[in-house]
Design a protein around this motif. Structure first.
Motif, PDB file in Angstrom:
ATOM      1  N   GLN B  14       5.327 -10.899  -7.762  1.00 49.88           N
ATOM      2  CA  GLN B  14       5.469 -10.596  -9.173  1.00 49.88           C
ATOM      3  C   GLN B  14       4.088 -10.453  -9.813  1.00 49.88           C
ATOM      4  O   GLN B  14       3.103 -11.068  -9.365  1.00 49.88           O
ATOM      5  N   GLU B  15       4.056  -9.681 -10.862  1.00 53.86           N
ATOM      6  CA  GLU B  15       2.815  -9.522 -11.643  1.00 53.86           C
ATOM      7  C   GLU B  15       2.305 -10.896 -12.065  1.00 53.86           C
ATOM      8  O   GLU B  15       3.083 -11.759 -12.483  1.00 53.86           O
ATOM      9  N   GLY B  16       0.992 -11.083 -11.929  1.00 56.90           N
ATOM     10  CA  GLY B  16       0.369 -12.336 -12.337  1.00 56.90           C
ATOM     11  C   GLY B  16       0.148 -13.326 -11.197  1.00 56.90           C
ATOM     12  O   GLY B  16      -0.629 -14.285 -11.354  1.00 56.90           O
ATOM     13  N   GLU B  17       0.806 -13.106 -10.069  1.00 57.57           N
ATOM     14  CA  GLU B  17       0.616 -14.009  -8.929  1.00 57.57           C
ATOM     15  C   GLU B  17      -0.704 -13.700  -8.221  1.00 57.57           C
ATOM     16  O   GLU B  17      -1.263 -12.608  -8.339  1.00 57.57           O
ATOM     17  N   ASN B  18      -1.169 -14.693  -7.460  1.00 61.30           N
ATOM     18  CA  ASN B  18      -2.351 -14.529  -6.612  1.00 61.30           C
ATOM     19  C   ASN B  18      -1.905 -14.304  -5.173  1.00 61.30           C
ATOM     20  O   ASN B  18      -0.816 -14.741  -4.764  1.00 61.30           O
ATOM     21  N   LEU B  19      -2.753 -13.645  -4.385  1.00 64.27           N
ATOM     22  CA  LEU B  19      -2.404 -13.414  -2.989  1.00 64.27           C
ATOM     23  C   LEU B  19      -3.672 -13.274  -2.152  1.00 64.27           C
ATOM     24  O   LEU B  19      -4.751 -12.982  -2.674  1.00 64.27           O
ATOM     25  N   THR B  20      -3.500 -13.506  -0.851  1.00 66.20           N
ATOM     26  CA  THR B  20      -4.610 -13.322   0.091  1.00 66.20           C
ATOM     27  C   THR B  20      -4.115 -12.550   1.305  1.00 66.20           C
ATOM     28  O   THR B  20      -3.041 -12.838   1.833  1.00 66.20           O
ATOM     29  N   VAL B  21      -4.915 -11.584   1.718  1.00 69.39           N
ATOM     30  CA  VAL B  21      -4.649 -10.780   2.899  1.00 69.39           C
ATOM     31  C   VAL B  21      -5.741 -11.082   3.912  1.00 69.39           C
ATOM     32  O   VAL B  21      -6.910 -11.213   3.556  1.00 69.39           O
ATOM     33  N   ALA B  78      -4.241 -12.729 -10.101  1.00 68.85           N
ATOM     34  CA  ALA B  78      -3.403 -12.163 -11.169  1.00 68.85           C
ATOM     35  C   ALA B  78      -3.047 -10.706 -10.884  1.00 68.85           C
ATOM     36  O   ALA B  78      -3.417  -9.798 -11.629  1.00 68.85           O
ATOM     37  N   ALA B  79      -2.323 -10.502  -9.803  1.00 68.99           N
ATOM     38  CA  ALA B  79      -2.000  -9.149  -9.349  1.00 68.99           C
ATOM     39  C   ALA B  79      -1.274  -8.348 -10.428  1.00 68.99           C
ATOM     40  O   ALA B  79      -0.499  -8.898 -11.234  1.00 68.99           O
ATOM     41  N   GLN B  80      -1.542  -7.050 -10.441  1.00 71.92           N
ATOM     42  CA  GLN B  80      -0.918  -6.126 -11.384  1.00 71.92           C
ATOM     43  C   GLN B  80      -0.214  -5.013 -10.616  1.00 71.92           C
ATOM     44  O   GLN B  80      -0.563  -4.733  -9.473  1.00 71.92           O
ATOM     45  N   PRO B  81       0.764  -4.360 -11.225  1.00 66.90           N
ATOM     46  CA  PRO B  81       1.471  -3.263 -10.537  1.00 66.90           C
ATOM     47  C   PRO B  81       0.525  -2.197  -9.996  1.00 66.90           C
ATOM     48  O   PRO B  81       0.797  -1.584  -8.963  1.00 66.90           O
ATOM     49  N   GLY B  82      -0.595  -1.984 -10.653  1.00 70.61           N
ATOM     50  CA  GLY B  82      -1.574  -1.008 -10.183  1.00 70.61           C
ATOM     51  C   GLY B  82      -2.252  -1.406  -8.886  1.00 70.61           C
ATOM     52  O   GLY B  82      -2.934  -0.578  -8.271  1.00 70.61           O
ATOM     53  N   ASP B  83      -2.078  -2.647  -8.450  1.00 69.69           N
ATOM     54  CA  ASP B  83      -2.645  -3.091  -7.167  1.00 69.69           C
ATOM     55  C   ASP B  83      -1.756  -2.698  -5.992  1.00 69.69           C
ATOM     56  O   ASP B  83      -2.146  -2.864  -4.837  1.00 69.69           O
ATOM     57  N   THR B  84      -0.573  -2.207  -6.283  1.00 69.95           N
ATOM     58  CA  THR B  84       0.361  -1.801  -5.232  1.00 69.95           C
ATOM     59  C   THR B  84      -0.269  -0.755  -4.324  1.00 69.95           C
ATOM     60  O   THR B  84      -0.911   0.183  -4.788  1.00 69.95           O
ATOM     61  N   GLY B  85      -0.103  -0.952  -3.022  1.00 73.62           N
ATOM     62  CA  GLY B  85      -0.639   0.006  -2.060  1.00 73.62           C
ATOM     63  C   GLY B  85      -0.769  -0.613  -0.686  1.00 73.62           C
ATOM     64  O   GLY B  85      -0.367  -1.755  -0.456  1.00 73.62           O
ATOM     65  N   LEU B  86      -1.343   0.160   0.216  1.00 76.00           N
ATOM     66  CA  LEU B  86      -1.599  -0.300   1.584  1.00 76.00           C
ATOM     67  C   LEU B  86      -3.069  -0.682   1.685  1.00 76.00           C
ATOM     68  O   LEU B  86      -3.942   0.121   1.376  1.00 76.00           O
ATOM     69  N   TYR B  87      -3.339  -1.902   2.110  1.00 76.44           N
ATOM     70  CA  TYR B  87      -4.696  -2.385   2.253  1.00 76.44           C
ATOM     71  C   TYR B  87      -5.057  -2.412   3.737  1.00 76.44           C
ATOM     72  O   TYR B  87      -4.356  -3.015   4.553  1.00 76.44           O
ATOM     73  N   LEU B  88      -6.163  -1.766   4.048  1.00 72.50           N
ATOM     74  CA  LEU B  88      -6.609  -1.620   5.432  1.00 72.50           C
ATOM     75  C   LEU B  88      -7.991  -2.210   5.603  1.00 72.50           C
ATOM     76  O   LEU B  88      -8.882  -1.971   4.790  1.00 72.50           O
ATOM     77  N   THR B 105      -1.786  -4.007   5.374  1.00 74.06           N
ATOM     78  CA  THR B 105      -0.870  -4.863   4.617  1.00 74.06           C
ATOM     79  C   THR B 105      -0.331  -4.042   3.465  1.00 74.06           C
ATOM     80  O   THR B 105      -1.112  -3.539   2.651  1.00 74.06           O
ATOM     81  N   THR B 106       0.989  -3.915   3.412  1.00 74.65           N
ATOM     82  CA  THR B 106       1.620  -3.184   2.313  1.00 74.65           C
ATOM     83  C   THR B 106       1.938  -4.165   1.200  1.00 74.65           C
ATOM     84  O   THR B 106       2.720  -5.103   1.389  1.00 74.65           O
ATOM     85  N   LEU B 107       1.317  -3.948   0.049  1.00 76.61           N
ATOM     86  CA  LEU B 107       1.488  -4.841  -1.092  1.00 76.61           C
ATOM     87  C   LEU B 107       2.318  -4.144  -2.165  1.00 76.61           C
ATOM     88  O   LEU B 107       2.031  -3.009  -2.533  1.00 76.61           O
ATOM     89  N   SER B 108       3.325  -4.860  -2.656  1.00 74.58           N
ATOM     90  CA  SER B 108       4.135  -4.355  -3.763  1.00 74.58           C
ATOM     91  C   SER B 108       4.109  -5.399  -4.875  1.00 74.58           C
ATOM     92  O   SER B 108       4.472  -6.557  -4.656  1.00 74.58           O
ATOM     93  N   VAL B 109       3.650  -4.979  -6.053  1.00 73.35           N
ATOM     94  CA  VAL B 109       3.577  -5.873  -7.203  1.00 73.35           C
ATOM     95  C   VAL B 109       4.528  -5.341  -8.264  1.00 73.35           C
ATOM     96  O   VAL B 109       4.366  -4.217  -8.757  1.00 73.35           O
ATOM     97  N   SER B 110       5.499  -6.153  -8.619  1.00 73.21           N
ATOM     98  CA  SER B 110       6.486  -5.713  -9.608  1.00 73.21           C
ATOM     99  C   SER B 110       6.260  -6.434 -10.934  1.00 73.21           C
ATOM    100  O   SER B 110       5.811  -7.575 -10.968  1.00 73.21           O
ATOM    101  N   SER B 111       6.591  -5.719 -12.016  1.00 72.20           N
ATOM    102  CA  SER B 111       6.363  -6.269 -13.361  1.00 72.20           C
ATOM    103  C   SER B 111       7.584  -7.013 -13.873  1.00 72.20           C
ATOM    104  O   SER B 111       8.652  -6.963 -13.278  1.00 72.20           O
TER     105      SER B 111
END
Lengths: 115, 111
Positions: B14-21, B78-88, B105-111
């Motif tokens: 969800q939007e606002g969460e933190n994450l690590t790849v 604080a992930a945002q929907p604009g961060d959605t994408g594939l990280y290589l 890593t395929t990241l999906s951030v929903s609002s």
């Protein structure tokens, strides 16, 4: 800004056809690369070239060939297309010195379907 | 054979969460690069890390290169929907002629 242009975004061809994918870069880069990208398999290097008329095999060259007659243009050729070559194809370029951490600049890809 | 293994493969938050790849290898790399690929586009370089232990920040993204130069991480605050994408992640092969890519890593951030 570096621009890498791939000739087609989408392409549909038939089994057995000879297929040409073209890539042009405008930054006078020495290195050019062709990858295919498949779900779950990531980017796999098909061929690369570090100079005009030079080519090196990547990890999966079988069924493909390449041509680099001019520095700015790198062509990928599917000699006799098969259904297992349906994929997203990405072209990239970079300046020569990989150890100097130069990035690769990618085109937007060609989604190729072989029927 | 040099390999780069990325985890997790998929991440949906969800939007606002933190994450690590994470990007791990048994091999030493002279440097590692991180790219982001958005749907319908080619990968775009985010950052290059060169020195063991190096930390680089790009707005809400923090990249770290392991001390032994065998691993790297990407942390998004604080992930945002604009961060959605594939990280290589990618590193130069031993010959210095081509990049080795992780599977992403395929990241999906929903609002």
């Amino acid at each position: 800004d570096v621009k890498v242009t791939q000739s087609s975004r989408y392409l549909v061809k038939r089994t057995g056809e000879k297929v040409f994918l073209e890539c042009v870069q405008d930054m006078d880069h020495e290195n050019m690369f062709w990858y295919r990208q498949d779900p779950g398999l990531g980017l796999r290097l098909i061929y690369f070239s570090y100079d005009v008329k030079m080519k090196e095999k990547g990890d999966i060259p079988e069924g493909y060939s390449v041509s680099r007659e001019k520095k700015e243009r790198f062509s990928l050729i599917l000699e006799s297309a098969s259904t297992n070559q349906t994929s997203m194809y990405l072209c990239a370029s970079s300046s020569r010195h990989l150890y100097s951490n130069q990035p690769q600049h990618f085109g937007d890809g060609t989604r190729l379907s072989i029927l | 054979t040099q390999l780069l293994e990325q985890s997790p493969q998929f991440l949906s938050i969800q939007e606002g969460e933190n994450l690590t790849v994470y990007c791990n290898s048994s091999s030493v790399f002279s440097s590692l690069q991180w790219y982001r690929q958005e749907p319908g586009e080619g990968p775009v370089l985010l950052v290059t890390v060169v020195t063991g232990g190096e930390v680089k920040k790009l707005k809400r993204l923090t990249f770290q290169f392991g001390d032994a130069r065998k691993d790297s991480s990407l942390h998004i605050t604080a992930a945002q929907p604009g961060d959605t994408g594939l990280y290589l992640c990618a590193g130069a092969d031993q010959a210095g002629t081509a990049l080795i890519f992780g599977k992403g890593t395929t990241l999906s951030v929903s609002s």
